[in-house]
Design an enzyme around this catalytic site. Structure first.
Site, PDB file in Angstrom:
ATOM      1  N   HIS A 140    -101.751 -36.598 -20.085  1.00  0.00           N
ATOM      2  CA  HIS A 140    -102.513 -37.298 -20.352  1.00  0.00           C
ATOM      3  C   HIS A 140    -101.397 -38.755 -20.367  1.00  0.00           C
ATOM      4  O   HIS A 140    -101.621 -39.295 -20.464  1.00  0.00           O
ATOM      5  CB  HIS A 140    -102.356 -36.894 -21.481  1.00  0.00           C
ATOM      6  N   SER A 155    -105.997 -42.891 -27.061  1.00  0.00           N
ATOM      7  CA  SER A 155    -105.490 -42.410 -25.849  1.00  0.00           C
ATOM      8  C   SER A 155    -105.664 -43.306 -25.150  1.00  0.00           C
ATOM      9  O   SER A 155    -104.481 -44.194 -24.764  1.00  0.00           O
ATOM     10  CB  SER A 155    -105.650 -41.190 -25.354  1.00  0.00           C
ATOM     11  N   ASP A 185     -95.569 -38.449 -25.428  1.00  0.00           N
ATOM     12  CA  ASP A 185     -96.289 -38.343 -24.736  1.00  0.00           C
ATOM     13  C   ASP A 185     -95.918 -36.537 -23.708  1.00  0.00           C
ATOM     14  O   ASP A 185     -95.144 -36.274 -24.607  1.00  0.00           O
ATOM     15  CB  ASP A 185     -96.936 -39.049 -24.099  1.00  0.00           C
TER      16      ASP A 185
END
Length: 778
Positions: free
Chosen positions: A216, A552, A148
């Site tokens: 994220h 996600s 990620d």
């Protein structure tokens, strides 16, 4: 160094050097490429490693330094090449594929409590026996690897208080970074490993670190494995206990993403390291629409990870609601779509003055300072249209279509004919023109996370939009007031499938059903970067948590459940874990109705696969579908790869393996998958599908010797027969097969047919959805 290498390979190397020397002027046609050379060499053979070593050494001598070298889970490297060099490299006998190093986009609390409630839908002895008011967090030392954007190690979600020492089997490292103050990044007993990967495309020294600058990676890691935080909220909204699905699991972060996206070569490097480091689960929330498995970094990396017993969980993509938009759909992956939870954010408005107030219910996340006594003029955007502007564009609040003097100081009602992503553009345009706030008329938008919470935005349903417009037209001086946002749980119909979640069928073949499962992915609260000014609404301090939406966020929910299953059942294969998750899913909402899409239509397996994931069900699936290595190799045969290619890809091939003669993509229906998809069904022939199930029942509840009986849910016009109708398992580990025969009374199906096959022994229910279509693969 070239001793023992084939003469053809040596000639190739010299030819490559010649091409490199002659292609220096072709820099305009050059770029970064990934050279994939299949399986890493086993202990018995190191020939492929020699090939890689020679090629990379020769490239170095010619000034072509490899950016990454892959050697643990698979072989190959990434480097800068011209088009001619890439074509020549692809002709080398040891090379499986050569493809451009593309940029992959990221697919971007209450969700776990909601899943606990959803688990109670499984009316089984196991669920009743294990009903718990709180999520059981006493699970073990599984290691989840996240590929990620990095991680913020100081977040409270990654606190290692009271955690045991790092498992001895962990072989990874904690890269501190090359930036100033490298000691500022530290791992601990929770965050046990961190790596970062840069490429020639990104040489920013600020990214010489595993630290997250996007949020994220921090967000998804805390969803899957964050520690318990007792009093978390987003500026007072969505308050309560925040935790990951597997709070005692360890985290290893592989930062392969930057502000620009996620480089394919870096993703492969992360997979390669994660395999060697000893992770149990790989969670990856990104993807790209690629029509060749051997040019897809995620398909390649996940194949080799699963070969080594690592479960790989991937997001399905945010390209919905278009058909065939699902990505990350190879059969060795768990592909996760998005669903909603039962928490809503009410942002109501009041129409009229004190003497004639009308309440209109709306949704939004507004944390601006609202004066509860202040009303403002309200208009429909159409009335603010500029002279010469398109009327449809103006009523949708499109850019440069409204008159600033009319909008200024007012609440503007905007239509929403352009999709939910346009809502942010509407609010920005009204804010630019000096408006007070926006009321958006829309009945499909569920995702509120991308709307600026410091500007007043409320979303109302079309029926309420008509009431507002009627009020505006019938009132001389219409006024309205925004009410403060409040979050409410248990009052929303859930789950449902949001419009952004990518849909099946799989574009590569209709003979496998994807996505596999749905999990919460709308307005999910989880940890964020500390001190992130970009995430702070105007006039507010930076948040410690944030609300995000996308598949996600769905992916790490399933990764957390997979980690719990691996802890409870260390010997289970990735296929057994996926099967347990899929066959125990639910298809009903919290009110007992069938799950729907954003339009209110009944959701199908193309929308949510097997259904909504549950927490407790997968711990006692009863039976599992073991999709083995032969199934995956046959899948590669069925989609068109040759036995020669496959032998390069895998070194776990049984002796004597060869692609079945006269096979085609219709044969994919017969790989031992937990769901069934039959394509090219003409109705005039019977189609036979075979499945094998393995008994994994627990001795603790006395169903080691057990009989399962089948029930069939088939649509009209489709005949479905299962042989045999009962399966008698005498002990744990027994594997029995059954056949499913599809036939029809009509020559062709007018539309795709959906149904399910369920095996039950009175304790466990093992459900497999099926799809039958007359459509063929393109």
């Amino acid at each position: 160094m070239m001793r023992g290498l084939p003469v053809t390979f040596i000639l190739f190397v010299f030819l490559l050097l010649s091409v490199i020397q002659n292609s220096e002027s072709e820099t305009r046609k050059s770029g970064d490429y990934i050279i994939y050379m299949g399986a890493a060499s086993s202990d018995k053979s190191t020939g492929n490693d020699h090939h890689v070593e020679v090629l990379s050494t020769m490239l170095k001598r010619s000034g072509k330094t490899p950016m990454h070298r892959y050697k643990h889970g698979f072989s190959g490297f990434a480097t800068h090449l011209s088009e001619d060099e890439a074509r020549l490299m692809a002709e080398q006998p040891g090379v499986v594929s050569v493809f451009p190093d593309q940029m992959l986009p990221l697919h971007t609390t209450r969700s776990w409590d909601f899943l606990v409630q959803e688990s109670y839908q499984r009316e089984t002895y196991f669920t009743e026996m294990n009903s718990q008011p709180e999520l059981d967090v006493a699970v073990g030392d599984t290691i989840i690897g996240f590929i990620d954007s990095g991680i913020w190690p100081e977040s409270e979600s990654f606190n290692d208080m009271h955690m045991r020492p790092v498992p001895d089997r962990w072989k990874g490292i904690c890269m501190r970074g090359k930036k100033t103050e490298p000691d500022a990044f530290r791992c601990n007993r929770k965050l046990i490993g961190a790596r970062y990967y840069n490429s020639s495309f990104l040489l920013d020294p600020d990214y010489e670190t595993p630290r997250d600058f996007l949020g994220h990676g921090t967000h998804v890691a805390s969803i899957a494995a964050g520690r318990i935080i007792s009093d978390a909220s987003y500026y007072g909204l969505a308050g309560g206990i925040m935790r990951g699905g597997s709070p005692t699991s360890r985290i290893a972060m592989y930062r392969a993403c930057s502000l620009l996206g996620c480089r394919g070569s870096s993703i492969l490097a992360a997979f390669d390291d994660a395999i060697a480091d000893g992770v149990d689960i790989i969670s990856i929330s990104m993807g790209l629409f690629i029509d060749n498995l051997l040019e897809d970094p995620l398909s390649i990396g996940s194949f080799h990870a699963v070969e080594r017993g690592i479960t790989v969980v991937c997001s399905a993509g945010n390209l919905g609601p278009s058909s065939q938009s699902v990505v990350n759909a190879a059969p060795w992956m768990i592909t996760v779509g998005a669903s909603t939870i039962d928490r809503g954010f009410e942002s109501n408005i009041l129409l009229g003055g004190i003497e004639n107030i009308r309440l209109i219910k709306g949704a939004g996340i507004n944390i601006a300072n609202i004066d509860r006594t202040q009303s403002y003029p309200i208009i429909h955007a159409r009335s603010a249209k500029k002279i010469g502007a398109n009327e449809e564009a103006a009523r949708n609040c499109a850019g440069n279509t409204m008159n600033i003097t009319i909008v200024e100081g007012k609440i503007v009602v905007c239509d929403n004919d352009y999709g939910n992503q346009a809502i942010q553009w509407k609010s920005e345009e009204v804010k630019r023109l000096g408006g007070i706030g926006v009321v958006v008329v829309d009945d499909k938008t569920m995702d509120l996370s991308y709307i600026d919470p410091s500007f007043l935005v409320t979303i109302v349903k079309p029926v309420d939009g008509l009431k507002i417009i009627s009020y505006i037209k019938s009132t001389r001086e219409p006024i309205a007031m925004f009410m403060p946002t409040r979050s409410r749980t248990g009052h929303e119909l859930a789950p449902s499938i949001p419009s952004f979640s990518s849909r099946g069928p799989y574009f590569l073949t209709r003979s496998i059903l994807k996505p596999d499962i749905a999990a919460p992915g709308v307005n999910i609260l989880a940890s964020w970067l500390i001190g992130d000014l970009n995430a702070a609404p105007q006039g507010k301090e930076p948040p410690l948590v944030n609300i995000e939406s996308g598949t996600s966020m769905s992916c790490p929910h399933v990764s957390g459940i997979a980690a719990r299953l691996k802890s409870e059942n260390p010997s289970w294969s990735p296929a057994a874990i996926r099967s347990a998750i899929m066959t125990t899913a639910v298809q009903m909402t919290n009110t007992g109705s069938h799950i729907t899409t954003e339009t209110g239509d009944k959701a199908t397996p193309y929308d949510f696969g097997s259904g909504q994931v549950t927490i407790f069900g997968p711990s006692s699936p009863g039976l599992v579908y073991e999709t083995n290595q032969i199934d995956y190799l046959n899948f590669l045969c069925y989609v068109g790869f040759t036995s020669v290619q496959i032998r390069k890809i895998s070194n776990h091939i049984p002796q004597g393996f060869a692609c079945p003669e006269k096979s085609n993509n219709r044969d994919i229906s017969n790989i031992n998958y937990p769901s069934i998809s039959v394509s090219s069904f003409n109705g005039e022939e019977r189609r036979r599908v075979i499945r094998t199930v393995t008994n994994v029942a627990s001795r603790l509840i006395g169903d080691e010797d057990t009989v399962y009986n089948v029930s069939i849910d088939a649509p009209k016009g489709l005949r479905v027969r299962v042989i045999p109708t009962s399966l008698h398992f005498k002990k744990i580990g027994d594997a029995l097969s059954y056949q499913v025969i599809f036939s029809s009374s009509t020559s062709t199906l007018k539309e795709d047919a959906f149904g399910s096959i369920t095996w039950s022994n009175g304790i466990c229910r093992v459900r497999s959805p099926f799809v039958v279509t007359s459509k063929a693969d393109i």
